[in-house]
Design an enzyme around this catalytic site. Structure first.
Site, short mmCIF file in Angstrom:
data_model
loop_
_atom_site.label_atom_id
_atom_site.label_comp_id
_atom_site.label_asym_id
_atom_site.label_seq_id
_atom_site.Cartn_x
_atom_site.Cartn_y
_atom_site.Cartn_z
N ASP A 1 -12.03 1.97 20.58
CA ASP A 1 -11.01 2.82 21.20
C ASP A 1 -10.89 2.48 22.69
O ASP A 1 -10.96 3.35 23.55
CB ASP A 1 -11.38 4.29 21.01
CG ASP A 1 -10.21 5.23 21.30
OD1 ASP A 1 -9.07 4.74 21.40
OD2 ASP A 1 -10.44 6.45 21.42
N GLU B 1 -13.33 18.53 24.51
CA GLU B 1 -13.17 18.80 25.94
C GLU B 1 -14.24 18.08 26.76
O GLU B 1 -15.33 17.81 26.27
CB GLU B 1 -13.25 20.30 26.21
CG GLU B 1 -12.13 21.10 25.58
CD GLU B 1 -12.24 22.59 25.87
OE1 GLU B 1 -11.21 23.27 25.77
OE2 GLU B 1 -13.35 23.05 26.21
N VAL B 2 -13.89 17.82 28.02
CA VAL B 2 -14.84 17.22 28.96
C VAL B 2 -15.00 18.17 30.14
O VAL B 2 -14.02 18.66 30.70
CB VAL B 2 -14.36 15.84 29.46
CG1 VAL B 2 -15.39 15.24 30.40
CG2 VAL B 2 -14.09 14.91 28.29
N LEU C 1 -12.58 19.36 32.93
CA LEU C 1 -11.91 18.18 33.49
C LEU C 1 -10.74 17.72 32.64
O LEU C 1 -9.85 17.03 33.14
CB LEU C 1 -12.92 17.03 33.64
CG LEU C 1 -14.16 17.34 34.49
CD1 LEU C 1 -15.11 16.16 34.47
CD2 LEU C 1 -13.74 17.67 35.92
N GLY C 2 -10.76 18.07 31.37
CA GLY C 2 -9.66 17.64 30.51
C GLY C 2 -10.05 17.73 29.06
O GLY C 2 -11.16 18.11 28.70
N LYS D 1 -19.34 16.21 27.34
CA LYS D 1 -18.25 16.13 26.37
C LYS D 1 -18.61 17.06 25.21
O LYS D 1 -19.62 16.87 24.54
CB LYS D 1 -18.07 14.70 25.88
CG LYS D 1 -16.85 14.53 24.96
CD LYS D 1 -16.71 13.09 24.51
CE LYS D 1 -16.26 12.19 25.61
NZ LYS D 1 -14.85 12.40 26.01
N GLN E 1 -9.17 13.16 22.50
CA GLN E 1 -9.10 13.11 21.04
C GLN E 1 -10.31 13.80 20.40
O GLN E 1 -10.21 14.36 19.32
CB GLN E 1 -9.07 11.64 20.58
CG GLN E 1 -7.97 10.81 21.23
CD GLN E 1 -6.59 11.13 20.69
OE1 GLN E 1 -6.36 12.21 20.16
NE2 GLN E 1 -5.67 10.21 20.83
N PHE E 2 -11.46 13.74 21.08
CA PHE E 2 -12.69 14.23 20.47
C PHE E 2 -13.03 15.67 20.86
O PHE E 2 -13.83 16.31 20.20
CB PHE E 2 -13.87 13.33 20.88
CG PHE E 2 -13.65 11.88 20.62
CD1 PHE E 2 -13.19 11.45 19.38
CD2 PHE E 2 -13.89 10.94 21.59
CE1 PHE E 2 -12.98 10.11 19.12
CE2 PHE E 2 -13.68 9.59 21.35
CZ PHE E 2 -13.23 9.18 20.11
#
Length: 509
Positions: free
Chosen positions: A364, A258-259, A251-252, A273, A255-256
């Protein structure tokens, strides 16, 4: 119209119906042929009542009988499968999985609480929504899948034991709107919206207004559409093996890491995630995740499970429309009017008010970390994760990944993160919402933003941003953290803002 005490001519049977202050009885049209009972203690009751969200009922079911709203296929050892319409007897009612016996097969097992409703009650009716606020009724009816005349009946928020009818309508000036009608109770157990006609039960009321508008804004067409609920997560499945997850669609990346959209055990759709290796300590993550899973609220993305071996996986509920910042740029997002945008802001403030109440900090908060469902419900994601990141590019002020434009000055300069720095970030998030995902401080680099903030600069009011909303942003950007509002205050203001922009009730023709 008139009652035993006055003859004030008015004909408004919407939710703000007139009731005589002296006799506490509805003001009946003078030309009405209906004969209401003589005043004998039948005054409308007005005690305030509060309702919980869509959580398991706290008190046991009186007769222990429920009816299946949806079919359920067993997916764990000990589960009990059943068909829609099947009756079951609840044997143990605890948490989100109840032990039950099928009256059809005689078999016993555990069932998801949100797939059944109390038998011999209104709850199985597709048009009845038990614990639903006025605002959430509007959100549901205005969601995709519903049309002109879609309706629901809900418990009244202000009058115990009473109900309200909410109907989707089209207004020439406002477009798609939801109108609300108070359903009044009679002493004999009947109901009415207008005293010109009464009904022995709510089923009769629905049947009548489905055939004719009879003074309502429109005929009732079909019950508010809802999707089959996601079954609750199995409580024992917290630290899960990586092999139980199948990653299907990327999905994208953030910062941490991939999802992904994926499936757990081949049947439960989830978001996964995948954190970059070395980005945080597995032990620190597990400790924080155990805190995060306790934070459960309708406006927070539900944390289901974790994989604690690197690469660390975080398994959460799946939100069909992805991040808010991306959704606002889609054709569907661009079409959203300011009322809906303000509603999204109110939903986020509601979730942050809960985080505030729990003495937690997000760290965040921005549109990239808000997720949107298929019904345009907003939920807060990634709360607390920023504290665990061990990447200097993210944690250092000069780091390329550090979200300078969303971060409060005291957090930029001194690393001081509090709920008040989250409030600052919320003000920035509001600009993202009203500009449909525009990056804050357009045209400025991160160093320029820091320099300008130190000189007292604040972002100018975006185009099409209401003055009242910009005033709220400026409150969030007060220099001294203690001067910034609470999220509870922001929630109340945005709720009122949303209600005010919806317009007042119109007299019934």
């Amino acid at each position: 119209m008139g009652c035993v005490c006055s003859s004030n001519p008015e004909d408004d049977w919407m939710e703000n119906i007139d009731v005589c202050e002296n006799c506490h009885y509805p003001i009946v049209p003078l030309d009405s042929k209906i004969s209401l009972p003589i005043r004998n203690g039948s005054e409308v009751r007005d005690p305030l009542v509060t309702y919980e969200g869509s959580l398991p009922p706290a008190s046991p079911l009186q007769d222990n009988l429920v009816i299946a709203l949806h079919s359920y296929e067993p997916s764990h050892d000990g589960d009990l499968g059943f068909e829609k319409g099947e009756q079951l007897r609840i044997l143990e009612q605890s948490g989100e999985w109840w032990k039950a016996q099928s009256l059809t097969t005689g078999q016993e097992g555990f069932i998801p609480f949100n797939f059944v409703a109390k038998a011999n009650s209104l709850e199985p009716e597709p048009w009845f929504f038990k614990n639903l606020s006025r605002k959430d009724a509007e959100r549901q009816l205005l969601a995709p899948g519903n049309t002109h005349g879609s309706f629901l009946i809900r418990e009244s928020e202000s009058t115990a034991g009473s109900f309200s009818l909410s109907v989707r309508d089209f207004d020439q000036n406002q477009g798609e709107v939801v109108k609300h009608y108070k359903i009044r109770n009679l002493d004999n157990g009947g109901f009415y919206i207008s005293p010109r006609i009464t009904f022995p039960g709510l089923h009769d009321l629905v049947r009548h207004y489905t055939n004719a508008s009879d003074g309502l804004c429109t005929k009732l067409s079909r019950p508010c559409q809802t999707q089959k609920p996601q079954k609750p997560w199995w409580e024992d499945e917290w630290e899960v093996p990586r092999e139980t997850l199948k990653l299907v669609e990327r999905l994208g990346a953030g910062q941490f890491g991939e999802v992904w959209m994926g499936y757990y055990n081949g049947h439960t759709k989830v978001a996964v995630k995948s954190l970059k290796q070395g980005s945080m300590s597995p032990d620190a993550f597990l400790a924080e995740a155990n805190l995060m899973k306790q934070l459960q609220h309708p406006r927070l993305v539900r944390l289901y499970a974790v994989v604690t071996q690197e690469p660390i996986y975080i398994i959460t509920e799946y939100m069909e429309n992805g991040s808010l910042v991306d959704f606002l740029k889609t054709p569907s997002g661009i079409k959203l009017n300011v009322n809906k945008l303000l509603d999204m802001a109110a939903q986020i403030a509601e979730g942050m008010a809960f985080i505030e109440e729990q003495n937690y900090i997000h760290r965040d908060l921005r549109a990239a970390n808000i997720l949107v469902s298929d019904t345009l419900s907003c939920k807060i994601a990634d709360f607390g994760l920023a504290r665990l990141i061990e990447d200097n590019e993210y944690t250092a002020r000069e780091g390329a990944k550090f979200p300078i434009k969303w971060t409060a000055p005291e957090a930029i300069n001194y690393g001081t993160f509090t709920i008040k720095s989250d409030v600052w970030s919320f003000g920035i998030l509001l600009t993202e919402i009203v500009t449909h995902g525009r990056i804050p401080y357009p045209g400025m680099t991160n160093p320029e933003v820091i320099q300008n903030l130190e000189r007292g600069y604040r972002m100018v009011r975006p185009d099409n941003c209401p003055e009242e909303l910009y005033h709220l942003m400026m409150l969030c950007w007060k220099e001294r953290p203690e001067d910034r509002p609470t999220f509870d205050y922001l929630r109340s203001v945005l709720d009122d803002f949303f209600t005010a922009t919806e317009g007042q009730y119109q007299p019934q023709p």
